[in-house]
Scaffold this motif. Structure first.
Motif, short mmCIF file in Angstrom:
data_model
loop_
_atom_site.label_atom_id
_atom_site.label_comp_id
_atom_site.label_asym_id
_atom_site.label_seq_id
_atom_site.Cartn_x
_atom_site.Cartn_y
_atom_site.Cartn_z
N LEU A 181 0.83 -1.21 0.00
CA LEU A 181 0.00 0.00 0.00
C LEU A 181 0.86 1.26 0.00
O LEU A 181 0.47 2.29 -0.57
N VAL A 182 2.03 1.20 0.65
CA VAL A 182 2.92 2.35 0.68
C VAL A 182 3.43 2.68 -0.72
O VAL A 182 3.49 3.84 -1.12
N ILE A 183 3.80 1.64 -1.48
CA ILE A 183 4.36 1.87 -2.82
C ILE A 183 3.29 1.87 -3.90
O ILE A 183 3.60 2.10 -5.08
N LEU A 184 2.03 1.65 -3.53
CA LEU A 184 0.96 1.60 -4.53
C LEU A 184 0.83 2.88 -5.35
O LEU A 184 0.57 2.81 -6.56
N PRO A 185 0.99 4.09 -4.77
CA PRO A 185 0.88 5.30 -5.61
C PRO A 185 1.87 5.35 -6.76
O PRO A 185 1.60 6.00 -7.77
N PHE A 186 3.03 4.67 -6.64
CA PHE A 186 4.00 4.68 -7.72
C PHE A 186 3.51 3.91 -8.95
O PHE A 186 4.12 4.01 -10.01
N TRP A 187 2.44 3.16 -8.81
CA TRP A 187 1.92 2.40 -9.93
C TRP A 187 1.06 3.26 -10.85
O TRP A 187 0.63 2.78 -11.90
N THR A 188 0.78 4.47 -10.44
CA THR A 188 -0.01 5.38 -11.27
C THR A 188 0.86 6.56 -11.69
O THR A 188 1.92 6.82 -11.10
N SER A 189 0.40 7.29 -12.68
CA SER A 189 1.15 8.42 -13.21
C SER A 189 1.28 9.53 -12.17
O SER A 189 0.30 9.89 -11.51
N PHE A 190 2.49 10.06 -12.04
CA PHE A 190 2.72 11.17 -11.11
C PHE A 190 1.88 12.38 -11.50
O PHE A 190 1.26 13.03 -10.64
N LEU A 191 1.82 12.69 -12.78
CA LEU A 191 1.04 13.84 -13.25
C LEU A 191 -0.44 13.64 -12.98
O LEU A 191 -1.15 14.58 -12.60
N LEU A 192 -0.92 12.41 -13.13
CA LEU A 192 -2.33 12.11 -12.88
C LEU A 192 -2.67 12.33 -11.40
O LEU A 192 -3.74 12.85 -11.07
N ARG A 193 -1.75 11.97 -10.51
CA ARG A 193 -1.99 12.17 -9.08
C ARG A 193 -2.03 13.65 -8.72
O ARG A 193 -2.81 14.07 -7.87
N VAL A 194 -1.19 14.45 -9.37
CA VAL A 194 -1.22 15.90 -9.11
C VAL A 194 -2.53 16.50 -9.60
O VAL A 194 -3.15 17.33 -8.91
N TYR A 195 -2.99 16.06 -10.78
CA TYR A 195 -4.28 16.56 -11.29
C TYR A 195 -5.42 16.15 -10.37
O TYR A 195 -6.40 16.88 -10.20
N ALA A 196 -5.32 14.96 -9.77
CA ALA A 196 -6.36 14.53 -8.83
C ALA A 196 -6.41 15.46 -7.62
O ALA A 196 -7.50 15.83 -7.15
N TRP A 197 -5.24 15.87 -7.12
CA TRP A 197 -5.21 16.81 -6.00
C TRP A 197 -5.74 18.18 -6.41
O TRP A 197 -6.35 18.89 -5.60
N MET A 198 -5.52 18.57 -7.66
CA MET A 198 -6.07 19.83 -8.13
C MET A 198 -7.60 19.79 -8.07
O MET A 198 -8.25 20.79 -7.69
N GLY A 199 -8.19 18.65 -8.42
CA GLY A 199 -9.64 18.53 -8.32
C GLY A 199 -10.11 18.54 -6.87
O GLY A 199 -11.15 19.13 -6.55
N LEU A 200 -9.34 17.89 -5.98
CA LEU A 200 -9.73 17.85 -4.57
C LEU A 200 -9.67 19.22 -3.91
O LEU A 200 -10.46 19.53 -3.01
N MET A 201 -8.72 20.06 -4.33
CA MET A 201 -8.55 21.36 -3.70
C MET A 201 -9.38 22.46 -4.34
O MET A 201 -9.29 23.63 -3.95
N GLY A 202 -10.18 22.12 -5.35
CA GLY A 202 -11.04 23.11 -5.97
C GLY A 202 -12.11 23.62 -5.00
O GLY A 202 -12.46 22.96 -4.02
N LYS A 203 -12.66 24.77 -5.28
CA LYS A 203 -13.64 25.40 -4.38
C LYS A 203 -14.92 24.58 -4.24
O LYS A 203 -15.59 24.64 -3.20
N ASN A 204 -15.27 23.82 -5.27
CA ASN A 204 -16.54 23.08 -5.25
C ASN A 204 -16.35 21.60 -4.94
O ASN A 204 -17.29 20.81 -5.09
N SER A 205 -15.15 21.19 -4.50
CA SER A 205 -14.90 19.78 -4.24
C SER A 205 -15.40 19.39 -2.85
O SER A 205 -15.55 20.23 -1.96
N TRP A 206 -15.63 18.08 -2.65
CA TRP A 206 -16.08 17.59 -1.35
C TRP A 206 -14.98 17.75 -0.30
O TRP A 206 -15.26 17.98 0.88
N PHE A 207 -13.72 17.66 -0.74
CA PHE A 207 -12.60 17.82 0.19
C PHE A 207 -12.56 19.24 0.73
O PHE A 207 -12.39 19.47 1.94
#
Length: 307
Positions: free
Chosen positions: A120-146
Motif C-alpha cells: 500500500l505504501v508503494i501503490l501510488p508509484f503504480w499510477t502516473s505522477f502527473l495524474l496524481r497531481v491533477y487529482a489533487w487539483m480537483g480535490l482542492m477546488g472550491k466546489n470539491s467535497w474535500f
C-alpha cells in the motif's frame, strides 16, 4: 596474437570483475559528470540571439560570471531559493511526523500484514505522477467535497465572524506543501522502515524490564538508533522537493515561484540559458555540499567508533 593472448589472460584473471566494478563509474561519468560540466560551461557563457542562445569568446568574454552575480543581487532568485528551501523543509518535517509512526507500525505487525502494508505504501508509484497531481487539483477546488469538508470543519471551530464559504487552497504554498507531502511520503517511510527493522527488539524489552516508561524507551533507545534512517529519508524528501517543478507549476503561486520553475522559465520563456545554468549549478551545490559534509563526518565518526 600476443595482444589477444594478453587480453585473454586479463579476462581470465580480473577482466570481468573490473568491467562489473567499472560500469557504475562509466554510468556516472556519462550521465552525471559530463552533463554537469556542460551546464557549468553554459553558466559562464554569454547570452546571445543565436541558436543555441549563448556564445563563448569572440565579441563576448570567454568566461562571463554575470549570472552568478545576479544570483547574489536579484531578489527574484533569492526569494525563489528561500521559498523552495522553506517549502521543502516543511514538507520534510511533515513527512517525518507522518512517516515515522507508519514505519514503526510496519515493524510491529505480523509479516503477512507487513507485506500488504508495504504494498500500500508503494501503490501510488503504480499510477502516473502527473495524474496524481491533477487529482489533487480537483480535490482542492472550491466546489470539491474535500474543500467543503475542510470548510465545514473550519467554520465549526472558529467564531461565526470568521466563517468562510470555501477555503482558498489552489495556487498557494499550502497546496504545494500538501501535494509534496503526499508525493514524497513513501520516500520517508521506506528508509525509516529499513532502519527500524534492523533494531534489536530485546533492547526495548530490557529497558522496560529496568523500569523505563514506553515514552522514555522510545526517546532513549528507539529514536537514537533510527537517526540514520531519519537522515536518509530527510535527504530523499528534501532534495527533490527543493528542486520540484511540476507541483509548483500546477498548484503553486506564480507570484512566489520555487526555484525549479524559475530555471524552467529562464530556459524556455526568457531563453537565457547562461542564467538558467547558473541557477541550476547554485541549486546543485546547495544540495550536494551538505550531503558531502554529512558523509564525511559520518564516515569519520564510524571510523573513530571502530577504533
Amino acid at each position: 596474437m600476443e595482444h589477444s593472448s594478453r587480453l585473454s589472460r586479463w579476462f581470465d584473471r580480473r577482466g570481468w570483475s573490473d568491467i562489473i566494478i567499472g560500469a557504475p563509474y562509466v554510468w556516472l561519468v556519462v550521465l552525471f559528470l559530463l552533463p554537469f560540466l556542460i551546464v557549468v560551461a553554459i553558466s559562464v557563457a554569454t547570452k546571445t540571439a543565436t541558436a543555441p542562445p549563448f556564445s563563448f569568446g569572440g565579441e563576448h568574454p570567454l568566461v562571463n560570471l554575470q549570472g552568478y552575480q545576479r544570483l547574489l543581487h536579484d531578489t527574484l532568485y533569492l526569494r525563489a531559493f528561500l521559498t523552495s528551501l522553506t517549502n521543502a523543509g516543511i514538507a520534510m518535517v511533515l513527512c517525518l511526523l507522518l512517516g515515522y509512526p507508519m514505519a514503526l507500525a510496519l515493524t510491529r505487525v505480523s509479516r503477512s500484514w507487513r507485506n500488504i502494508l508495504l504494498m500500500l505504501v508503494i501503490l501510488p508509484f503504480w499510477t502516473s505522477f502527473l495524474l496524481r497531481v491533477y487529482a489533487w487539483m480537483g480535490l482542492m477546488g472550491k466546489n470539491s467535497w474535500f474543500n467543503a469538508l475542510l470548510t465545514d470543519a473550519w467554520n465549526w471551530v472558529v467564531p461565526v465572524d470568521w466563517a468562510v464559504k470555501s477555503i482558498p487552497m489552489m495556487h498557494t504554498n499550502f497546496a504545494v506543501v500538501l501535494v509534496m507531502v503526499y508525493t514524497y511520503l513513501p520516500f520517508m517511510i521506506l528508509p525509516l522502515y529499513a532502519s527500524l527493522e534492523r533494531l534489536d527488539p530485546t533492547l526495548d524489552e530490557a529497558a522496560l524490564d529496568l523500569g523505563s516508561r514506553p515514552s522514555r524507551v522510545f526517546l532513549d533507545v528507539t529514536l537514537p538508533q533510527s537517526v540514520p534512517g531519519i537522515i536518509a529519508g530527510g535527504l530523499l524528501v528534501f532534495i527533490p522537493a527543493a528542486g520540484e517543478l511540476v507541483i509548483p507549476s500546477l498548484v503553486g503561486n506564480a507570484a512566489s515561484p520555487m526555484i525549479g520553475r524559475v530555471i524552467s522559465d529562464e530556459f524556455s520563456s526568457a531563453r537565457d540559458w547562461p542564467m538558467a545554468s547558473s541557477v541550476a549549478v547554485a541549486l546543485l551545490l546547495l544540495m550536494v555540499v551538505p550531503m558531502m559534509l554529512y558523509s564525511h563526518y559520518q564516515a569519520k565518526a564510524e571510523g573513530e567508533a571502530g577504533k
